[in-house]
Design a protein around this motif. Structure first.
Motif, PDB file in Angstrom:
ATOM      1  N   LEU A   1       0.807  -1.346  -0.162  1.00  0.00           N
ATOM      2  CA  LEU A   1      -0.078   0.052  -0.042  1.00  0.00           C
ATOM      3  C   LEU A   1       0.929   1.379   0.026  1.00  0.00           C
ATOM      4  CD1 LEU A   1      -2.753   1.531   0.450  1.00  0.00           C
ATOM      5  CD2 LEU A   1      -2.542   1.131   2.942  1.00  0.00           C
ATOM      6  N   VAL A   2       0.822   1.997  -0.774  1.00  0.00           N
ATOM      7  CA  VAL A   2       1.424   3.473  -1.081  1.00  0.00           C
ATOM      8  C   VAL A   2       0.308   4.498  -1.105  1.00  0.00           C
ATOM      9  CG1 VAL A   2       2.923   4.875  -2.498  1.00  0.00           C
ATOM     10  CG2 VAL A   2       2.785   2.398  -2.914  1.00  0.00           C
ATOM     11  N   ILE A   3       0.470   5.371   0.390  1.00  0.00           N
ATOM     12  CA  ILE A   3      -0.417   6.424   0.740  1.00  0.00           C
ATOM     13  C   ILE A   3       0.687   7.562   0.140  1.00  0.00           C
ATOM     14  CG2 ILE A   3      -1.187   7.884   2.304  1.00  0.00           C
ATOM     15  CD1 ILE A   3      -1.806   5.144   3.990  1.00  0.00           C
ATOM     16  N   ALA A   4      -0.006   8.138  -1.016  1.00  0.00           N
ATOM     17  CA  ALA A   4       0.759   9.154  -1.912  1.00  0.00           C
ATOM     18  C   ALA A   4       0.142  10.509  -1.741  1.00  0.00           C
ATOM     19  CB  ALA A   4       0.597   8.785  -3.607  1.00  0.00           C
ATOM     20  N   ARG A   5       0.913  11.192  -0.863  1.00  0.00           N
ATOM     21  CA  ARG A   5       1.122  12.626  -0.738  1.00  0.00           C
ATOM     22  C   ARG A   5      -0.236  13.232  -0.291  1.00  0.00           C
ATOM     23  NH1 ARG A   5       4.092  16.936  -4.776  1.00  0.00           N
ATOM     24  NH2 ARG A   5       4.015  18.550  -3.057  1.00  0.00           N
TER      25      ARG A   5
ATOM     26  N   GLN B   1      -3.421  -3.693   8.439  1.00  0.00           N
ATOM     27  CA  GLN B   1      -2.451  -3.241   9.446  1.00  0.00           C
ATOM     28  C   GLN B   1      -1.160  -4.501   9.081  1.00  0.00           C
ATOM     29  OE1 GLN B   1      -5.537  -4.408  10.012  1.00  0.00           O
ATOM     30  NE2 GLN B   1      -6.251  -3.816  12.226  1.00  0.00           N
ATOM     31  N   ASP B   2      -1.574  -5.576   8.380  1.00  0.00           N
ATOM     32  CA  ASP B   2      -0.469  -6.595   8.272  1.00  0.00           C
ATOM     33  C   ASP B   2       0.008  -6.285   6.596  1.00  0.00           C
ATOM     34  OD1 ASP B   2      -0.805  -7.919  10.437  1.00  0.00           O
ATOM     35  OD2 ASP B   2      -2.579  -9.184   9.671  1.00  0.00           O
ATOM     36  N   VAL B   3      -0.508  -5.276   6.046  1.00  0.00           N
ATOM     37  CA  VAL B   3       0.225  -4.983   4.795  1.00  0.00           C
ATOM     38  C   VAL B   3       1.350  -4.034   4.637  1.00  0.00           C
ATOM     39  CG1 VAL B   3      -0.375  -4.022   2.424  1.00  0.00           C
ATOM     40  CG2 VAL B   3      -1.926  -5.461   3.646  1.00  0.00           C
ATOM     41  N   GLU B   4       2.282  -4.305   4.133  1.00  0.00           N
ATOM     42  CA  GLU B   4       3.544  -3.267   4.137  1.00  0.00           C
ATOM     43  C   GLU B   4       2.862  -2.074   3.553  1.00  0.00           C
ATOM     44  OE1 GLU B   4       8.101  -2.659   2.292  1.00  0.00           O
ATOM     45  OE2 GLU B   4       6.795  -4.379   1.800  1.00  0.00           O
ATOM     46  N   THR B   5       3.148  -0.944   4.324  1.00  0.00           N
ATOM     47  CA  THR B   5       2.757   0.415   3.737  1.00  0.00           C
ATOM     48  C   THR B   5       3.498   1.433   3.665  1.00  0.00           C
ATOM     49  OG1 THR B   5       0.527  -0.189   4.820  1.00  0.00           O
ATOM     50  CG2 THR B   5       1.103   2.197   4.334  1.00  0.00           C
ATOM     51  N   ILE B   6       3.708   2.216   2.762  1.00  0.00           N
ATOM     52  CA  ILE B   6       4.680   3.259   2.579  1.00  0.00           C
ATOM     53  C   ILE B   6       4.141   4.734   2.566  1.00  0.00           C
ATOM     54  CG2 ILE B   6       6.449   4.314   0.761  1.00  0.00           C
ATOM     55  CD1 ILE B   6       6.962   1.561  -0.158  1.00  0.00           C
ATOM     56  N   HIS B   7       4.397   5.701   3.275  1.00  0.00           N
ATOM     57  CA  HIS B   7       3.839   6.938   3.607  1.00  0.00           C
ATOM     58  C   HIS B   7       4.743   7.746   2.518  1.00  0.00           C
ATOM     59  CE1 HIS B   7       0.820   5.935   6.560  1.00  0.00           C
ATOM     60  NE2 HIS B   7       1.692   4.799   7.048  1.00  0.00           N
TER      61      HIS B   7
END
Length: 334
Positions: free
Chosen positions: A38-42, A62-68
């Protein structure tokens, strides 16, 4: 990041609705946590960030790799993400905003077996038509392209001739777009949106704010509120701010009117599910939430205020109104 050999499903979102849509898509396409990124993009402001954080927890990310990718360090971290993804096999790329150059970096910069656009509110309808009229035109300027190239990001990918839309709008399949239509099963299961026992609190009439309308926005907004007050003279009216609206502006506009202004702090769909308050009806000019609320809470009366002056500014307005009505949203003319 997960193992280099793991095939990824990449979800790129910037708004709460995009994240809700990706949660539905993740279930539909069977994407496990181990194979998802998951990429939370700006996101555009702190309110949006807060709502995304709430939904990430509630909808099982919660268990998914997330990039902010935050505004303050966006370019610094974007280059790192690009290097990490450059040689990873990607099965599906789920994109929240077709018109954002930030999202375009992902769907043109990284090879994926399938490109899927998820819902971005009423803009989805505009994107759908734009693909038929102009294809997937790039929103990346020459200056941005040079900057990205200096960061090691080359927008090389040729977008496939047929792309997929994962949507709650009743949009038909065509020679350019295949559509999968859903009705929010994950959201409805998570928040138990069936009609619950009547609250002891007095029922409310909700009004959904929107940040668009240009120079006539405030004038038309006040007329819309007065229209709702005329229809419900003895009811308690609550104005739910859009996350991009300004509180002081609304307080000034609505001063003297029996309307409570709220910023719920969570998406309106979650607010309705969890607040414990009973809503008799919701109104708005053309908020996406008219559609989502009726889909999620069919027992609530939902009304679209047909405002000719604002309607002239909305692309595909007649089609959008028709889709509202197909979902059970009623029309009331200003």
């Amino acid at each position: 990041m997960t193992s280099l050999d793991t095939t990824l499903n990449v979800f790129v979102v910037s708004t709460p609705l995009q994240l809700i849509s990706c949660a539905e898509a993740r279930r539909y396409y069977g994407c496990s946590a181990a194979e998802s990124l998951l990429v939370i993009a700006r996101p555009d402001n702190s309110e949006t960030e807060s709502q995304l954080a709430l939904l990430s927890t509630a909808l099982g990310w919660q268990d998914v790799e997330t990039i902010h990718l935050k505004k303050s360090s966006f370019y610094l971290h974007l280059g790192g993400v690009a290097r990490s993804l450059a040689h990873r096999p990607i099965k599906r790329m789920f994109i929240g905003n077709k018109a954002s150059w930030i999202h375009e970096v992902f769907y043109r910069g990284f090879d994926a077996e399938e490109l899927v656009f998820v819902d971005d509110g009423l803009a989805t309808v505009k994107y759908y038509h734009a693909i038929h009229n102009e294809g997937l035109a790039s929103r990346v300027s020459k200056g941005k392209a040079r900057l990205l190239s200096a960061m090691g990001i080359r927008l090389h990918r040729v977008v496939p001739e047929v792309v997929s839309f994962f949507t709650f709008f009743p949009l038909p399949c065509t020679d350019k777009i295949t559509t999968v239509i859903h009705d929010f099963p994950v959201f409805r299961e998570t928040f138990r949106t069936r009609e619950h026992v009547s609250s002891a609190l007095p029922p409310l009439i909700g009004f959904l704010g929107q940040p668009f309308g240009g120079g006539i926005r405030l004038q038309r907004l006040k007329l819309q509120i007065e229209h709702v007050l005329e229809r419900h003279p003895d009811s308690r009216i609550v104005y739910f701010m859009h996350r991009k609206e300004v509180r002081a502006e609304l307080d000034s506009l609505l001063w003297g009117l029996p309307v409570e202004v709220r910023q719920a702090g969570r998406p309106i769909e979650v607010e309705v599910a969890l607040s414990g308050e009973k809503y008799t009806a919701f109104y708005s000019f053309a908020s996406t939430a008219l559609f989502t609320l009726k889909k999620m809470f069919p027992y609530i009366n939902v009304y679209q205020i047909d405002d000719e002056a604002l309607g002239a500014q909305v692309p595909y307005y007649e089609e959008i109104v028709s889709m509202f009505q197909s979902a059970g949203v009623e029309a009331t003319t200003l």
